[in-house]
Write a protein that holds these residues in place. Structure first.
Motif, mmCIF file in Angstrom:
data_model
loop_
_atom_site.group_PDB
_atom_site.id
_atom_site.type_symbol
_atom_site.label_atom_id
_atom_site.label_comp_id
_atom_site.label_asym_id
_atom_site.label_seq_id
_atom_site.Cartn_x
_atom_site.Cartn_y
_atom_site.Cartn_z
ATOM 1 N N ASP A 53 -24.643 21.608 53.410
ATOM 2 C CA ASP A 53 -26.022 22.065 53.621
ATOM 3 C C ASP A 53 -26.815 20.845 54.083
ATOM 4 O O ASP A 53 -26.470 19.707 53.750
ATOM 5 C CB ASP A 53 -26.645 22.662 52.346
ATOM 6 C CG ASP A 53 -27.741 23.682 52.670
ATOM 7 O OD1 ASP A 53 -27.536 24.880 52.387
ATOM 8 O OD2 ASP A 53 -28.788 23.265 53.215
ATOM 9 N N ARG A 54 -27.882 21.081 54.831
ATOM 10 C CA ARG A 54 -28.700 19.955 55.281
ATOM 11 C C ARG A 54 -29.881 19.735 54.339
ATOM 12 O O ARG A 54 -30.668 18.807 54.561
ATOM 13 C CB ARG A 54 -29.176 20.223 56.716
ATOM 14 C CG ARG A 54 -30.266 21.238 56.791
ATOM 15 C CD ARG A 54 -30.383 21.983 58.102
ATOM 16 N NE ARG A 54 -30.558 21.148 59.250
ATOM 17 C CZ ARG A 54 -31.043 21.580 60.433
ATOM 18 N NH1 ARG A 54 -31.411 22.852 60.584
ATOM 19 N NH2 ARG A 54 -31.153 20.787 61.439
ATOM 20 N N ASP A 55 -30.022 20.597 53.331
ATOM 21 C CA ASP A 55 -31.171 20.549 52.429
ATOM 22 C C ASP A 55 -30.775 19.842 51.121
ATOM 23 O O ASP A 55 -29.812 20.249 50.464
ATOM 24 C CB ASP A 55 -31.618 21.995 52.146
ATOM 25 C CG ASP A 55 -32.865 22.065 51.296
ATOM 26 O OD1 ASP A 55 -32.991 21.279 50.335
ATOM 27 O OD2 ASP A 55 -33.723 22.914 51.577
ATOM 28 N N ASP A 56 -31.546 18.798 50.744
ATOM 29 C CA ASP A 56 -31.219 18.039 49.533
ATOM 30 C C ASP A 56 -31.213 18.893 48.273
ATOM 31 O O ASP A 56 -30.405 18.668 47.376
ATOM 32 C CB ASP A 56 -32.221 16.893 49.340
ATOM 33 C CG ASP A 56 -31.937 15.764 50.315
ATOM 34 O OD1 ASP A 56 -30.794 15.298 50.355
ATOM 35 O OD2 ASP A 56 -32.861 15.370 51.059
ATOM 36 N N LYS A 76 -23.611 16.630 52.345
ATOM 37 C CA LYS A 76 -24.934 16.891 52.916
ATOM 38 C C LYS A 76 -24.895 16.587 54.414
ATOM 39 O O LYS A 76 -24.474 15.492 54.806
ATOM 40 C CB LYS A 76 -26.010 16.016 52.269
ATOM 41 C CG LYS A 76 -27.363 16.428 52.823
ATOM 42 C CD LYS A 76 -28.480 15.476 52.696
ATOM 43 C CE LYS A 76 -29.540 15.920 53.708
ATOM 44 N NZ LYS A 76 -30.726 15.119 53.688
ATOM 45 N N VAL A 104 -32.869 30.450 56.531
ATOM 46 C CA VAL A 104 -33.358 29.776 55.330
ATOM 47 C C VAL A 104 -32.981 30.553 54.078
ATOM 48 O O VAL A 104 -32.726 31.760 54.141
ATOM 49 C CB VAL A 104 -34.902 29.594 55.369
ATOM 50 C CG1 VAL A 104 -35.302 28.432 56.231
ATOM 51 C CG2 VAL A 104 -35.597 30.854 55.810
ATOM 52 N N GLN A 108 -36.168 28.147 49.693
ATOM 53 C CA GLN A 108 -36.905 27.423 50.742
ATOM 54 C C GLN A 108 -38.149 28.216 51.142
ATOM 55 O O GLN A 108 -39.243 27.667 51.242
ATOM 56 C CB GLN A 108 -36.007 27.219 51.986
ATOM 57 C CG GLN A 108 -34.946 26.147 51.788
ATOM 58 C CD GLN A 108 -33.901 26.136 52.908
ATOM 59 O OE1 GLN A 108 -33.584 27.157 53.495
ATOM 60 N NE2 GLN A 108 -33.339 24.967 53.173
ATOM 61 N N ARG A 114 -42.694 23.739 50.911
ATOM 62 C CA ARG A 114 -41.789 23.568 52.049
ATOM 63 C C ARG A 114 -42.420 24.055 53.359
ATOM 64 O O ARG A 114 -41.910 23.773 54.434
ATOM 65 C CB ARG A 114 -40.469 24.327 51.800
ATOM 66 C CG ARG A 114 -39.723 23.931 50.527
ATOM 67 C CD ARG A 114 -39.292 22.483 50.548
ATOM 68 N NE ARG A 114 -38.417 22.155 51.655
ATOM 69 C CZ ARG A 114 -37.087 22.178 51.623
ATOM 70 N NH1 ARG A 114 -36.473 22.519 50.510
ATOM 71 N NH2 ARG A 114 -36.375 21.844 52.680
ATOM 72 N N MET A 128 -35.793 21.945 57.069
ATOM 73 C CA MET A 128 -34.746 22.184 56.068
ATOM 74 C C MET A 128 -34.300 20.843 55.484
ATOM 75 O O MET A 128 -34.053 20.726 54.290
ATOM 76 C CB MET A 128 -33.552 22.874 56.718
ATOM 77 C CG MET A 128 -33.849 24.284 57.185
ATOM 78 S SD MET A 128 -32.347 24.997 57.880
ATOM 79 C CE MET A 128 -33.016 26.424 58.707
ATOM 80 N N ASP A 129 -34.178 19.844 56.353
ATOM 81 C CA ASP A 129 -33.815 18.494 55.910
ATOM 82 C C ASP A 129 -35.080 17.657 55.943
ATOM 83 O O ASP A 129 -35.591 17.331 57.025
ATOM 84 C CB ASP A 129 -32.761 17.906 56.852
ATOM 85 C CG ASP A 129 -32.396 16.480 56.461
ATOM 86 O OD1 ASP A 129 -33.010 15.931 55.523
ATOM 87 O OD2 ASP A 129 -31.482 15.923 57.101
ATOM 88 N N ARG A 130 -35.572 17.281 54.750
ATOM 89 C CA ARG A 130 -36.861 16.599 54.719
ATOM 90 C C ARG A 130 -36.779 15.129 55.147
ATOM 91 O O ARG A 130 -37.778 14.429 55.138
ATOM 92 C CB ARG A 130 -37.498 16.763 53.345
ATOM 93 C CG ARG A 130 -38.043 18.183 53.234
ATOM 94 C CD ARG A 130 -39.049 18.346 52.152
ATOM 95 N NE ARG A 130 -38.390 18.642 50.902
ATOM 96 C CZ ARG A 130 -39.030 19.006 49.809
ATOM 97 N NH1 ARG A 130 -40.344 19.085 49.806
ATOM 98 N NH2 ARG A 130 -38.378 19.278 48.712
ATOM 99 N N ASN A 213 -36.099 22.935 63.301
ATOM 100 C CA ASN A 213 -34.734 22.757 62.782
ATOM 101 C C ASN A 213 -33.672 22.862 63.869
ATOM 102 O O ASN A 213 -32.476 22.873 63.553
ATOM 103 C CB ASN A 213 -34.480 23.775 61.671
ATOM 104 C CG ASN A 213 -35.416 23.556 60.503
ATOM 105 O OD1 ASN A 213 -35.290 22.560 59.793
ATOM 106 N ND2 ASN A 213 -36.401 24.437 60.335
#
Ligand SMILES: C[S@@+](CC[C@H](N)C(=O)[O-])C[C@H]1O[C@@H](n2cnc3c(N)ncnc32)[C@H](O)[C@@H]1O
Length: 312
Positions: A53-56, A76, A104, A108, A114, A128-130, A213
């Protein structure tokens, strides 16, 4: 429900993946792990699952829920980078199945901070990736008017794209647009006719999210990489949530099932065109019961393909 996200088309996905207990699988969009949990439940101790996933926050949940499971690897990153990502090296032997559950997750969307939702006031962020850049607000406050109009039209299929873009540029001269409510209100003011049952900001928010994104670019780059990392007989399952994504998947599957392009006048048998994928079944949509229980499933559409080639 798993940690705030109800997995879509769960039974259908598991059927399509036809999980082999000793197999190696990729969940390219872990989210909250609804699909991953069911894949793991079908794996023997020698089976393997790689979750990306690209989201922490998704990675935190994956680590908390499954970090101790020796069958599980958590990475990640963006799924378009899967063929070059360092964490992928041990997986170069290929996968027996891969899942892309696009878009999403509910957490999210539901977290105002977000900035994905026009229903909740928060910073106009949408990443998505902060760690990535720009945020939706940064882009909206700096892009040329023609570019804003193009994005709203191409990614949101928004009929009033030019009008909205003009208003953005006029408003930001005085003060930048920084919140979801500001942008949603601006869009609502510029749309003369509302579509029944749809918030006027729906299309513009979808467009910004896709842009921020690079959702269509990610998918277009990931599909060939996925094809190359699948073992013969391996299954590729993609769940899309809007027609722009689904079109990319459908066309890619059709192209790969047709094989190499030769001039049509040459009498070349189908087998010699070396098709790389076989399309499995028709596109699958959730039934009425699932859509009633989970309104976010309504726009889902699942497509399945199988990798062709010699099984060694
Ligand atoms: C619809 S959710 C997946 C839900 C998951 N199947 C579940 O049951 O919990 C999509 C997830 O994919 C992630 N995602 C979307 N695009 C991505 C990309 N290009 N690379 C990696 N992750 C991505 C999002 O951050 C989000 O967590």
């Amino acid at each position: 429900m798993t940690e705030g996200h109800r997995p879509v088309l769960l039974a259908e996905t598991l059927d399509a993946l036809a999980v082999r207990p000793e197999g190696r699988y990729l969940d390219a969009t872990f989210g909250r792990g609804g699909h991953s949990a069911e894949i793991l439940a079908r794996l023997a101790p020698t089976g393997r699952l790689l979750a990306m996933d690209r989201d922490d926050q998704a990675i935190e949940v994956a680590t908390r829920r499954f970090g101790e499971d020796p069958r599980m690897t958590i990475v990640k990153g963006r799924f378009s980078m899967m063929d070059i990502d360092r964490g992928m090296a041990p997986w170069q032997g290929g996968f027996d199945g891969m899942l892309f559950d696009l878009g999403v997750s509910s957490p999210q969307l539901d977290d105002a901070r977000r900035g994905f939702s026009f229903r909740r006031d928060g910073p106009l962020d949408m990443r998505m990736d902060r760690q990535s850049r720009p945020t939706a607000a940064e882009w909206l406050n700096s892009a040329p008017e023609a570019e804003i109009a193009r994005v709203l039209r191409d990614f949101g299929e928004e009929r009033f794209a030019r009008r909205i873009a003009r208003a953005v540029v006029a408003v930001r001269v005085d003060a930048p647009i920084v919140t979801t409510s500001q942008f949603a209100a601006l869009v609502a003011r510029e749309i003369p006719r509302r579509e029944p049952g749809q918030d006027p900001a729906t299309r513009a928010f979808q467009a910004l999210r896709i842009l921020v994104n690079d959702e269509l670019g990610e998918l277009s780059r990931a599909l060939p990489a996925a094809r190359d990392l699948l073992k013969p007989g391996g299954r590729l399952v993609v769940i899309s949530f809007h027609s722009l994504e689904d079109r990319i998947v459908k066309q890619f599957f059709a192209h790969e099932a047709r094989g190499d392009a030769y001039p049509t006048r040459l009498p070349i048998p189908q087998a010699m065109l070396s098709p790389r994928l076989k399309v499995i079944g028709k596109a699958v949509r959730p039934g009425v019961a699932e859509c009633t229980a989970n309104p976010r499933a309504r726009s889902a559409i699942m497509r399945v393909a199988e990798r062709l080639g010699e099984v060694s």
